[in-house]
Design a protein around this motif. Structure first.
Motif: not given
Length: 1551
Positions: A860-889
């Motif tokens: 997965l981290h080798g050939k599949h990642k090179k072929a664009g088949q495997f992607h990783e992402m970290n779910v980071e905390p909300l930014s202050k701007a996101d918190v503001r949007l959340f509050a407004s909602s």
């Protein structure tokens, strides 16, 4: 002031240095830490010369004569100072009863503890306890005595500060010098000190024949006046400042005192058991003194209105009362406002020192009694004294039997040495101690209702026994039990001498707190509050030389009391020290508190248990994550449009970070985009839960149901929400629809099986064990499919079921809990599929590792990642701007309309964690914490601003839970324990048992449960879902053609479940688990109806209920089910989980574990428990042994066999150490240990080669001995077979034949073969006939050997089970070489095909496995060559030449070679002979060279193994087979031409 005494050095007597167990007063030396001089009262504390002479005479110290009473009197003399005079008087009478002492034993395990408490608190027991019963002394308790007395409460202050300023020695002197001064006054006024309650004292003056109540009150008042006069503003000086250099300004601290006086009827109450007792004082007088003392300023004595009536008040001095109270000040430090009386000693015309007063009282009670009485008195006295104080000698007296000589009398010298040792052990010290304050919430005040009073007293006794039994079990100590105006309080400790352990907080302190809280609630119906803290405290005796008690003092002790009384405490609160030292616990933070002795606010926590996460719905207020959403959406569209192959997105995030919400949102957006682009899709979702790692293919249970239910429609599988209408509908969980989906799912499965030509048994295994249909439970199939076949089949089913759609979105949350087999299927479908978009959510991998194969993860981290088949992402905390949007909602307003400081505060409190942000904002709205600022923006409601300073967002969750009604909370508590999802019928099934709901109340109860679930749904705690797929218990639904949609519920987030679980009593959890297990067993009474998931769920419930026996039984059954598919690793984990139920208990400090078990655990085993533990270890060993051959490398193979050997050896060790083992007559349960060990030794290479044979012989001898003792011919025959075979390999052929003859006497193949095979996997008794034939050959008894071989072929083999191919091969393999030497090639071939090759293909398939399978190919080729050379066949298959020229086909690992060679010939020997014979037939020179080279290399390697590589013993029969081939090759081969060096092999031993 300095203490002084007149002593004599010419005479032996009581030492001038008086040991009081935890400090030492030298009468001849000054006390450094003391206050102002006390003038003439110095003489009061001297021990007069006459008393010393009396003691010396009584104790026979000077002459050391043989008065056996001397050491006992000495012990009573010292220990008697730890209890009040009234207790001594009580013991005086009780000791006259020869039955007053009985044995007492602490419970060995928690189950026994619960059982003993349940028995003690049963209605029958409580009723019986009111009657006097000489045969059961414990029922004499509680003992109550009413009397009238004056009571003085003396409360001291200032100890907290000096405990922080002074070292332990100085602190001990300071504390006790102050206590000494106060106690001096009480004792000199002939008061009886009842309790040292922390830094306070209760003292009484009891009305007697010569002392009326008025005199009592006046003496007590005089004593109190003297105390406030002499002990107020009591300076503690620096040790370096002595004599005249000191003044008040040099004081380290000042101690002070204030007192309360009362009078009236009181009740003395003795509570406890024969191990530990306490003396309590009850009555309104307690309230009088407490109230008076609370109102008294420092340096004041106040008297209650009742006490005032007996005093001669001086109206001229009486100060003006400024407080609105009935009590008045009767003395201050500078003066008394009543007419004092003389001290009692003066009134009686006597001149006694304090030592005389105390010692004379003690000695006068016992000095004229005989030795038996003294021993009883001593033992009873010890029951009231803190365990740290007691010596080993005292404990020995307590534990003596009633039926043996009870007391082994030590010499006077030994006793004196013992006292010195006791003094050393009990020295005062500052040490880290855990203090637990326990407050049962009962009203302990007595009234005029005698019946109610008796109930209260009985309850106080039961509370004492509950707490002491629990503390004893976890090895803690009870410090004190007291009843005062604030209620009932018990104090427990850990960390004192004798109660310090590794990981003490997690393993002992917190379990103790939870158990006490639950036992009080469940057994006695009492709610309670506990506070627990850890910190340095003064540990030692407090009081005076004449009267003292063991105590623990310090800021952490005060804090524990503070936490106990915390208004938000509903069960247990702890400090930060506890939190930091606790492993495997989570904590919810409470607002910090201000506490005495702490400069900063003290953090407060409540222990929690972290549990499973659950899947949530799409959040309508979702904000942010645009980049992540775009990436997932883009890849899914590309797959659907065929622009790329299958892809996988892997998201990492902490709990609460919002990865689940992100996943659900991404799926929703992908669906919309796909619909707009007119692309077909299937979306299926799954959440893995803690525990799924053990369930084979756990992921595909829901996914396969979705796919199979889709058929060829190409429509997305949906799960909808359902409104609740009727009670019966919710209970059954069904809704009406059109078709029977249950039928269509499994019809579809059968269609696919036919389409894919699936092997027999697949429908049953996939349908029953994996999809959960009890309709398709396992039938008896001719062969069990291999795991690789099931993995391949499931991947094909998945791909075939989804090939008609453009894209299948597979959303997998919490994959850190996913099992390895599910990952294997994911690997297959990912690499073979073209239309798959996989979205995985996981916690950070450093928290919980994945079970995915390393090779796939690397790809997965080798050939599949090179072929664009495997992607990783970290779910980071909300930014202050996101918190503001959340509050407004949430506020339904524009983001710019929210105040910046409001957003800053929200962000600071939530740290940007999505879940916390949501909860804080919703809490603000719900509780109207927001308002409008001056510039018309949304901000804080300034009047409530302080309430939003959240220490932890768990507070918000708890607030929501607290607002629920009791029924809803209880339902949610049950739901938390049930599992990952739950149904109404599950809740009802458990709650009806828990709440004892009768049949006539059931309908109403169901309605209440449904209403509770609806309320929880409305509050957003749980969500209601419908699963239109089949359920686990579909047999219950009948054969209707009506669709069944199952209503189930799931928590919106793991935090809800975690917090609800944290407030459940452990005992309540145990009950829920127990009743859940009962419900499962009732629902699935037949074992065959239970699939893997149900079995594991049942096992979890029994385990969590701490029901060891049923948990072990289910574990054994689960392991057996896993064995069907060869799931050895899963089986091993279940066996270990079951064994851990016993292995979790800690050893004592001076003990070592026995095979992972504490010795005390082994000692507690009964016969059933021992057998279960042995069975678990045997199954574990067998599973490791079975896993060995499946390993990829020799190292892993050997490691598994090593684990197997350890498991079997553990079983043998436990049998040696468990006392109950020697009492078991039927011992057949241990025999699989020997057979298992034999198998491991043969195939595992786990013992040094030079030691293996001797190890096996020793093992065989033990097996024979045990089996002969048992007397069962099955086991005895198996043991003899093992011994015979071992002797054969040791080349002791004659001895082996003698053992075989003994075997023939007991073995009947028609009766025993099937049983032996069932118990031991193969019939070693039958196999021994073949070994016996080989022994006859080696002994040159050829005719006898051939006769026996014919008997084996004609009679024995036909009686064997054809399915057991391994057994048949083990019988055939040794004798075919004898037959071959007689050139019976065709006969051998026919036998092999009949009993081995054909049955193996029929029952196991060509890809199946048996340990003898490596011999199959070689045997077929060799026999064909033999038959060709004989002329029986025309030609040799050309494929044989190609096969023999490739060494990859011929070389086997050494373990396989050795294991097969045990039966007469190594497979590489056969391969070498094949190459040799084919070389003689080959005309091509180059091919001939290759064949000869292969033959020589194989012969060399086989010879190394068979002759005894690395110093092992030679396998003689196999050696006889390889030696001629080896010698022939030496003559045949030209070393220089074929580059072979046969001289490297060690010099051969002669045949």
């Amino acid at each position: 002031m300095q203490w002084s005494s007149s002593t004599s050095s010419s005479r032996r007597g009581p030492p001038t240095s008086i040991s009081v167990h935890s400090y030492e007063y030298n009468i001849d030396q000054p006390v450094i830490y003391e206050s102002k001089p006390l003038s003439e009262d110095v003489a009061i504390i001297e021990h007069d010369r006459g008393l010393k002479e009396r003691m010396a005479s009584l104790l026979s110290i000077e002459t050391n004569i043989s008065d056996e009473r001397a050491p006992v009197l000495e012990s009573i003399y010292w220990l008697g100072r730890h209890v009040p005079q009234c207790v001594l008087e009580h013991i005086r009478h009780e000791a006259k009863d020869p039955y007053s002492i009985s044995d007492w034993q602490a419970p060995n395990n928690e189950q026994e503890l619960r059982r003993s408490l349940a028995k003690a608190f049963s209605v029958k027991s409580l009723q019986s306890s009111k009657k006097s019963n000489r045969d059961d002394p414990q029922r004499r308790l509680p003992h109550k005595k009413a009397y009238k007395a004056a009571l003085l409460f003396i409360d001291m202050s200032g100890f907290t500060k000096i405990s922080q300023e002074l070292d332990v020695e100085s602190l001990s002197k300071a504390i006790n010098s102050y206590f000494q001064a106060i106690c001096n006054e009480v004792i000199s006024h002939k008061g009886d000190i009842l309790k040292f309650a922390g830094d306070a004292i209760f003292a009484e003056w009891r009305m007697q024949d010569h002392l009326d109540l008025e005199q009592c009150v006046n003496i007590a008042a005089t004593c109190g006046a003297e105390i406030v006069a002499k002990c107020s503003d009591y300076p503690i000086y620096n040790e370096q400042l002595v004599g005249s250099n000191r003044n008040v300004t040099d004081a380290v601290a000042t101690l002070n005192v204030h007192c309360g006086l009362g009078v009236g009827e009181m009740f003395g109450l003795h509570v406890g058991n024969e191990h530990r007792k306490e003396y309590l004082v009850l009555g309104d007088t307690i309230d009088q003194v407490a109230e008076s003392c609370d109102l008294a300023e420092l340096g004041e004595l106040r008297a209650s209105v009742e006490a005032q009536a007996y005093l001669n008040l001086d109206a001229t001095k009486q100060p003006i009362e400024t407080k609105d109270t009935s009590s008045i000040v009767i003395a201050r430090a500078e003066d008394a406002f009543f007419h004092k009386v003389e001290k009692p000693a003066m009134m009686l015309g006597k001149s006694l020192s304090l030592g005389s007063l105390v010692t004379d009282n003690i000695l006068s009670i016992v000095e004229k009694e005989d030795i038996e009485y003294l021993h009883r008195f001593q033992s009873l006295l010890c029951q009231y004294i803190h365990p740290v104080v007691l010596t080993d000698g005292h404990r020995k007296l307590l534990s003596s039997s009633n039926h043996e000589p009870r007391y082994k009398q030590p010499s006077t010298r030994d006793m004196m040495l013992g006292m010195e040792k006791e003094k050393f052990r009990s020295e005062a010290e500052l040490r880290s101690v855990v203090t637990i304050f326990i407050m049962p919430k009962i009203d302990a005040r007595l009234s005029h209702d005698e019946k109610r009073n008796n109930q209260t007293i009985e309850l106080l006794n039961n509370i004492m026994n509950t707490v002491t039994a629990t503390l004893d079990y976890y090895k803690g100590h009870l410090r004190q039990y007291i009843v005062d105006d604030k209620g009932v309080v018990l104090i427990g400790t850990f960390g004192l001498r004798g109660s310090t352990f590794p990981d003490m907080i997690s393993e002992r302190v917190l379990p103790t707190c939870k158990f006490i809280h639950e036992s009080l609630a469940n057994d006695l119906g009492i709610d309670s509050k506990l506070g627990a803290t850890s910190g340095r405290a003064y540990c030692g005796v407090v009081g005076s030389v004449e009267r003292h008690e063991y105590a623990v003092l310090g800021p952490s002790v005060n804090l524990a009391a503070r936490l106990m009384g915390h208004k938000k405490n509903h069960s247990l609160l702890v400090d930060d020290e506890i939190r930091q030292k606790a492993r495997q616990f989570n904590f919810i933070a409470f607002p910090p508190v201000k506490a005495k002795g702490y400069s900063n606010l003290v953090p407060v926590f409540q222990p929690l248990t972290a549990k499973e996460a659950r899947w949530g719905r799409e959040d309508p207020d979702f904000v942010g994550r645009k980049k992540e959403l775009s990436k997932i959406e883009q890849k899914t569209i590309e797959v659907a449009e065929g622009k790329c192959e299958s892809g996988m997105t892997f998201m990492y995030g902490d709990s609460g970070s919002g990865k689940t919400s992100l996943m659900v949102k991404a799926i929703a957006r992908c669906r919309k985009k796909l619909m707009l682009r007119k692309r077909s899709s299937i979306v299926t979702r799954n959440i893995s839960c803690d525990g799924d790692k053990l369930i084979p293919f756990s992921l595909f249970r829901s996914i396969f149901r979705d796919l199979l239910s889709e058929g060829s429609k190409g429509e997305e599988s949906e799960r909808g929400s359902l409104g609740t209408d009727s009670v019966q509908q919710k209970l059954s969980g069904s809704i009406s629809s059109i078709d029977s989906q249950r039928v269509s799912i499994f019809e579809r499965l059968q269609e696919i099986c036919i389409q894919l030509n699936a092997p027999e048994g697949f429908v049953e295994i996939v349908g029953h064990h994996l999809l959960g249909s009890s309709k398709l439970r396992m039938k008896e199939v001719k062969k069990a499919p291999k795991l690789s076949e099931i993995i391949s089949f499931m991947a094909q089913v998945f791909l075939l079921s989804s090939e008609h759609v453009d894209v299948i979105i597979l959303a997998l949350d919490d994959v850190q809990y996913m099992d390895n087999l599910s990952w294997k299927v994911i690997e297959r479908i990912f690499e073979q599929g073209k239309n798959l978009s996989i979205i995985c959510g996981s916690r950070p991998l450093d928290e919980i590792p994945l079970t995915v194969d390393e090779d796939f993860w690397t790809k997965l981290h080798g050939k599949h990642k090179k072929a664009g088949q495997f992607h990783e992402m970290n779910v980071e905390p909300l930014s202050k701007a996101d918190v503001r949007l959340f509050a407004s909602s949430l506020f339904k307003t524009d983001p710019t309309d929210i105040d910046d400081s409001f957003i800053e505060d929200i962000y600071a409190n939530s740290r940007g964690i999505a879940l916390f942000t949501s909860m804080i904002l919703k809490n603000c709205i719900q509780n109207e914490l927001y308002g409008t600022t001056n510039d018309n923006k949304i901000g804080w409601n300034t009047s409530l601003y302080d309430d939003v300073r959240f220490a932890d967002t768990d507070e918000i969750f708890l607030q929501q839970i607290d607002k629920l009604d009791e029924m809803t909370r209880k339902v949610l508590q049950i739901a938390c324990v049930i599992g990952t999802s739950f149904e109404v019928e599950e809740i009802v099934g458990i709650s009806t048992r828990l709440m004892s709901i009768g049949d006539d109340e059931r309908e109403q109860h169901i309605a209440e449960v449904i209403h509770a679930l609806e309320q929880a749904v409305k509050c957003g705690i749980i969500e209601e879902l419908i699963d239109n797929n089949i359920n686990d218990h579909d047999d219950e639904l009948g054969d209707e053609t009506e669709e069944v949609g199952k209503v189930f519920y799931s928590f919106q987030h793991s935090s809800w479940k975690r917090l609800i679980q944290s407030i459940i009593l452990d005992s309540f959890k145990h009950d829920i688990n127990k009743y859940a297990a009962f419900a499962i067993e009732e629902m699935y009474p037949n074992q065959s109806m239970r699939n893997y998931r149900i079995k594991l769920k049942l096992f979890r419930h029994w385990r969590e209920a701490e029901e060891k026996v049923p948990a072990a039984l289910v574990a054994l059954n689960v392991g057996k089910s896993f064995k069907i598919l060869g799931l050895n690793e899963q089986g091993i984990e279940v066996y270990n989980d079951a064994l851990d139920i016993w292995r979790k208990y800690e050893c004592a400090e001076d003990e070592s574990r026995v095979s992972g078990f504490a010795p005390k655990v082994l000692e507690s085993f009964d016969e059933q428990t021992l057998k279960l533990v042995i069975q678990l270890l045997i199954c574990k060993g067998q599973a490791h042994g079975s896993a060995g051959p499946s390993q990829k490398t020799n190292e892993l193979n050997k490691l598994q066999f090593s684990y197997a050997k350890n498991a079997f050896e553990d079983a043998l060790s436990i049998l040696k150490r468990a006392p109950v083992a020697s009492e078991i007559e039927q011992r057949s349960f241990i025999f699989p240990i020997y057979s298992g060990m034999s198998m491991v030794l043969k195939y595992g290479n786990v013992v040094a080669p030079s030691e293996q044979l001797s190890y096996e012989i020793q093992l065989a001898d033990s097996f024979v001995l045990e089996a002969e003792r048992n007397g069962d011919p099955v086991h005895y025959g198996r043991a003899l077979a093992m011994k015979s075979e071992t002797l054969h390999r040791e080349e002791k052929f004659q001895e082996a034949t003698e053992v075989h003859l003994e075997l023939k006497k007991v073995y009947d193949p028609r009766k025993h073969s099937a049983i032996i095979s069932e118990l031991y996997a193969s019939d070693r008794c039958a196999q021994d006939f073949s070994f016996h034939a080989i022994c006859c050959v080696h002994l040159n008894r050829h005719e006898e050997a051939m006769s026996l071989i014919n008997e084996i072929i004609d009679s024995l083999l036909p009686s064997m089970d054809l399915k057991n191919v391994h057994n048949s091969m083990c019988i055939l393999y040794p004798i075919i070489w004898v037959l071959r030497s007689n050139k019976q090639y065709k006969r051998i071939q026919d036998l092999l095909f009949k009993y081995a090759f054909e049955p193996f293909d029929q029952y196991y398939g060509k890809d199946g496995f048996t340990p003898m399978k490596p011999t199959f190919k070689g045997l077929k080729v060799l026999l064909d060559i033999d038959l060709y050379l004989e002329g029986s066949i025309d030609k040799i298959n050309d494929e044989y030449y190609n096969w023999a020229m490739d060494m990859k086909n011929l070389v086997l690992n050494d373990q396989v070679e050795a294991s097969c060679a045990n039966f007469g010939r190594g497979p590489m020997t056969t391969h070498a002979e094949i190459c040799l014979k084919l070389s003689s037939l080959e005309t091509n020179v180059q091919k001939r060279r290759i064949l000869l080279r292969n033959a020589s290399q194989l012969a060399c390697r086989s010879m190394e193994v068979i002759e005894g590589k690395d110093g092992g013993d030679r396998l003689y029969s196999a050696f006889c087979e390889i030696k001629p081939i080896y010698d022939k090759l030496k003559d045949f081969v030209e070393t220089d031409e074929y580059e072979m060096d046969l001289t490297k092999i060690r010099k051969l031993r002669p045949v």
